[in-house]
Design a protein around this motif. Structure first.
Motif, PDB file in Angstrom:
ATOM      1  N   ALA A  60       6.771  -3.274  -5.450  1.00  0.00           N
ATOM      2  CA  ALA A  60       5.131  -3.210  -4.533  1.00  0.00           C
ATOM      3  C   ALA A  60       3.904  -3.320  -5.508  1.00  0.00           C
ATOM      4  CB  ALA A  60       5.581  -2.122  -4.459  1.00  0.00           C
ATOM      5  N   GLY A  61       4.555  -3.918  -6.613  1.00  0.00           N
ATOM      6  CA  GLY A  61       2.962  -4.183  -7.893  1.00  0.00           C
ATOM      7  C   GLY A  61       1.645  -5.084  -7.600  1.00  0.00           C
ATOM      8  N   GLY A  62       2.453  -6.141  -5.865  1.00  0.00           N
ATOM      9  CA  GLY A  62       1.525  -6.506  -5.137  1.00  0.00           C
ATOM     10  C   GLY A  62       0.344  -6.198  -4.338  1.00  0.00           C
ATOM     11  N   ARG A  63       1.084  -5.559  -3.550  1.00  0.00           N
ATOM     12  CA  ARG A  63       0.018  -4.177  -3.043  1.00  0.00           C
ATOM     13  C   ARG A  63      -1.289  -3.473  -2.820  1.00  0.00           C
ATOM     14  NH1 ARG A  63       5.001  -1.598  -0.479  1.00  0.00           N
ATOM     15  NH2 ARG A  63       3.245  -0.075   0.421  1.00  0.00           N
ATOM     16  N   ARG A  64      -1.956  -3.313  -2.047  1.00  0.00           N
ATOM     17  CA  ARG A  64      -3.495  -2.863  -2.355  1.00  0.00           C
ATOM     18  C   ARG A  64      -2.710  -1.813  -2.403  1.00  0.00           C
ATOM     19  NH1 ARG A  64      -7.311  -3.712   1.688  1.00  0.00           N
ATOM     20  NH2 ARG A  64      -8.167  -1.578   0.805  1.00  0.00           N
ATOM     21  N   ALA A  65      -3.072  -0.241  -4.340  1.00  0.00           N
ATOM     22  CA  ALA A  65      -2.847   0.875  -4.412  1.00  0.00           C
ATOM     23  C   ALA A  65      -2.949   1.401  -2.475  1.00  0.00           C
ATOM     24  CB  ALA A  65      -2.661   1.306  -5.034  1.00  0.00           C
ATOM     25  N   GLY A  66      -3.844   1.052  -2.324  1.00  0.00           N
ATOM     26  CA  GLY A  66      -4.564   2.555  -0.641  1.00  0.00           C
ATOM     27  C   GLY A  66      -2.919   2.491   0.113  1.00  0.00           C
ATOM     28  N   GLU A  67      -2.186   0.904  -0.499  1.00  0.00           N
ATOM     29  CA  GLU A  67      -1.021   1.051   0.975  1.00  0.00           C
ATOM     30  C   GLU A  67       0.186   1.752   0.519  1.00  0.00           C
ATOM     31  OE1 GLU A  67      -0.237  -3.035   1.526  1.00  0.00           O
ATOM     32  OE2 GLU A  67      -2.579  -3.311   2.437  1.00  0.00           O
ATOM     33  N   TYR A  68      -0.235   2.382  -0.502  1.00  0.00           N
ATOM     34  CA  TYR A  68       1.356   3.069  -1.492  1.00  0.00           C
ATOM     35  C   TYR A  68       1.258   4.762  -0.686  1.00  0.00           C
ATOM     36  CZ  TYR A  68       1.010   0.106  -4.916  1.00  0.00           C
ATOM     37  OH  TYR A  68       2.007  -0.839  -5.941  1.00  0.00           O
ATOM     38  N   SER A  69       2.995   5.373  -0.611  1.00  0.00           N
ATOM     39  CA  SER A  69       3.173   6.408  -0.228  1.00  0.00           C
ATOM     40  C   SER A  69       2.001   7.125  -0.981  1.00  0.00           C
ATOM     41  CB  SER A  69       4.405   6.599   0.101  1.00  0.00           C
ATOM     42  OG  SER A  69       4.709   6.441  -0.805  1.00  0.00           O
ATOM     43  N   GLY A  70       2.760   8.029  -0.461  1.00  0.00           N
ATOM     44  CA  GLY A  70       1.943   9.800  -0.799  1.00  0.00           C
ATOM     45  C   GLY A  70       2.868   9.387  -3.167  1.00  0.00           C
ATOM     46  N   GLY A  71       3.751   9.254  -2.980  1.00  0.00           N
ATOM     47  CA  GLY A  71       4.879   9.091  -4.353  1.00  0.00           C
ATOM     48  C   GLY A  71       4.193   8.216  -5.076  1.00  0.00           C
ATOM     49  N   MET A  72       3.844   7.366  -4.340  1.00  0.00           N
ATOM     50  CA  MET A  72       4.239   5.498  -4.851  1.00  0.00           C
ATOM     51  C   MET A  72       2.745   5.933  -5.446  1.00  0.00           C
ATOM     52  SD  MET A  72       5.903   3.432  -2.032  1.00  0.00           S
ATOM     53  CE  MET A  72       5.801   1.954  -3.357  1.00  0.00           C
TER      54      MET A  72
END
Length: 266
Positions: free
Chosen positions: A132-144
């Motif tokens: 997930a390192g290359g994805r925007r943090a805004g797209e992460y789940s709450g736990g991620m």
């Protein structure tokens, strides 16, 4: 979770007091946190947990008492304390526009660490966020997002980390992810002071638990020691151990009764 260390406490608090106007938030707190352990500070909303963490992290000054982190006095040597700690608050402090990797690189550069890219890659791997390192943090789940937040806090490997209500607002699956991360921190030798109002969280994670109520710590010990404060019940020859919730409610009730009795006598 690690066994309690025998060396000097990583965190030592003696007689800490703090008031805001006429409200006494902390009324003489004493606390020792052994190095490499998870110590839960358990209390209801308004008990003073966050205030104590703010004092220990040099964001606020105590009115009285002393406190030290890694042997450094929080009032006399705040700079040395800040070099030894990291603080993760109730809400993830990630930049949602940046990718997870870019968040970590940014923190590494702010800490003037050599090879920020390598630091970021190492932290992504450590917290199972490489894919997930290359994805925007805004797209992460709450736990991620919370795992990324903790990873950012650990850039530079501070020996002590304060987690202030780290699972507030997370769903059950995300909470379990964060719990796994916190356990890994202690297994790696990091000292963790965890504030929480969730009894199951303290029960799952903590080597030792301190119950903060009305500005003072009314009991402190391991989970087993706290459970022994209440008698076990037997039903058809099956022993029932008291839960941490039962211990907490009983102790808080005793403290409230004692306070009320004191007021009646005064």
């Amino acid at each position: 979770m690690n066994a309690t260390a025998t060396r000097a406490p990583a965190i030592r608090v003696r007689g800490i007091r703090k008031s805001f106007g006429d409200v006494d938030v902390l009324r003489g707190v004493d606390l020792d946190v052994a190095a490499g352990t998870i110590h839960a500070l358990l209390g209801s909303n308004g008990a003073g947990k966050t205030t104590l963490v703010r004092i220990l992290s040099t964001l606020a000054r105590a009115d009285a008492g002393t406190a030290s982190v890694q042997g450094h006095d929080v009032a006399a040597a705040p700079g040395r304390v800040r070099e030894s700690i990291s603080l993760t608050g109730q809400f993830a402090a990630v930049d949602e526009v940046l990718t997870g990797r870019e968040n970590l690189v940014l923190v590494a550069r702010l800490r003037h660490l050599p090879d920020p890219d390598a630091v970021a890659d190492d932290m992504l791997a450590r917290f199972s966020l490489t894919e997930a390192g290359g994805r925007r943090a805004g797209e992460y789940s709450g736990g991620m997002r919370r795992r990324l937040d903790i990873a950012m806090s650990l850039v530079g490997n501070p020996p002590v980390i304060f987690l202030d209500e780290p699972t507030t607002g997370l769903d059950p699956q995300a909470r379990v992810e964060v719990w796994r991360t916190v356990k890994q921190l202690a297994d790696g030798g990091t000292t963790v002071l965890l504030t929480t109002q969730y009894l199951d969280e303290a029960e799952q994670l903590a080597d030792r638990i301190a119950i903060l109520h009305q500005g003072t710590i009314i009991r402190s010990g391991s989970l087993a020691e706290l459970k022994r404060l209440l008698p076990s019940a037997t039903v058809e020859y099956v022993e029932k151990q008291p839960t941490l919730e039962e211990v907490f409610l009983a102790l808080v009730g005793e403290a409230d009764d004692a306070t009320s009795a004191g007021k009646e006598l005064s």
